[in-house]
Design a protein around this motif. Structure first.
Motif, PDB file in Angstrom:
ATOM      1  N   HIS A 184       0.987  -1.114  -0.153  1.00 37.15           N
ATOM      2  CA  HIS A 184       0.112  -0.156  -0.287  1.00 37.15           C
ATOM      3  C   HIS A 184       0.699   0.935  -0.275  1.00 37.15           C
ATOM      4  CE1 HIS A 184      -4.934  -1.395   0.407  1.00 37.15           C
ATOM      5  NE2 HIS A 184      -3.585  -2.975   1.386  1.00 37.15           N
ATOM      6  N   PHE A 241       0.735   5.761  -1.182  1.00 40.57           N
ATOM      7  CA  PHE A 241      -0.951   6.322  -1.584  1.00 40.57           C
ATOM      8  C   PHE A 241      -0.151   7.761  -2.415  1.00 40.57           C
ATOM      9  CE2 PHE A 241      -1.901   5.661   3.120  1.00 40.57           C
ATOM     10  CZ  PHE A 241      -2.518   4.470   2.731  1.00 40.57           C
ATOM     11  N   ASP A 268      -4.751   4.864  -3.747  1.00 39.29           N
ATOM     12  CA  ASP A 268      -3.772   4.045  -4.112  1.00 39.29           C
ATOM     13  C   ASP A 268      -3.919   2.626  -4.533  1.00 39.29           C
ATOM     14  OD1 ASP A 268      -2.526   1.326  -2.392  1.00 39.29           O
ATOM     15  OD2 ASP A 268      -3.294   1.494  -1.049  1.00 39.29           O
TER      16      ASP A 268
END
Length: 158
Positions: free
Chosen positions: A35, A37, A105
């Motif tokens: 993950h 962003f 994401d």
């Protein structure tokens, strides 16, 4: 007197709450797995805080990446603070949730885009003129564009 349910602004509030919950989890436990962003925000927002050289370089908006290195992530009800590395120069930022234009994401093909909010029933709320962008216009690396699901809130508006 005609009362209306403002679904568009309610959805924006819910999506900003989602971003807050995600960032709270990251602040407590770190970024899980792959993950990361890409967060595009309005650098001219009156409550945004960034170094003068960054606001001079990005006078309207900028995209920041939270991935390998970030520090001092603090999440509040109104926004979040984080220190990011810009060319080996750590810089603190404060980003209010209502300054966020996109939140992506790419590791799970998830994205949010916030368009212009207008509410005649809520004159006390700040009016934000956010440009409407297509997925191709988002300033994220090419791999983030692959089948990313960008949620547009226009369909919830009159």
């Amino acid at each position: 007197m005609s009362r209306k349910i403002d679904y568009g602004n309610l959805m924006h509030e819910a999506m900003r709450g989602l971003i807050r919950k995600v960032l709270l989890d990251v602040a407590e436990r770190g970024l899980p797995g792959n993950h990361h962003f890409f967060i595009t925000f309005d650098t001219s927002h009156p409550d945004a805080e960034l170094a003068d050289w960054l606001s001079d370089r990005y006078p309207g908006e900028m995209t920041v990446v939270m991935q390998h290195w970030y520090d001092k992530l603090e999440v509040s009800e109104e926004g979040f603070a984080v220190t990011l590395n810009f060319g080996d120069a750590p810089e603190p930022l404060y980003i209010p949730y209502d300054a966020i234009r996109t939140f992506v994401d790419p590791s799970v093909e998830f994205g949010l885009r916030f368009e212009q909010q207008d509410s005649e029933d809520a004159p006390d709320k700040r009016q934000r003129d956010l440009p409407q962008q297509t997925e191709d216009e988002l300033e994220v690396p090419e791999e983030a564009h692959k089948d990313a699901e960008i949620v547009s809130l226009d369909s919830f508006r009159k």
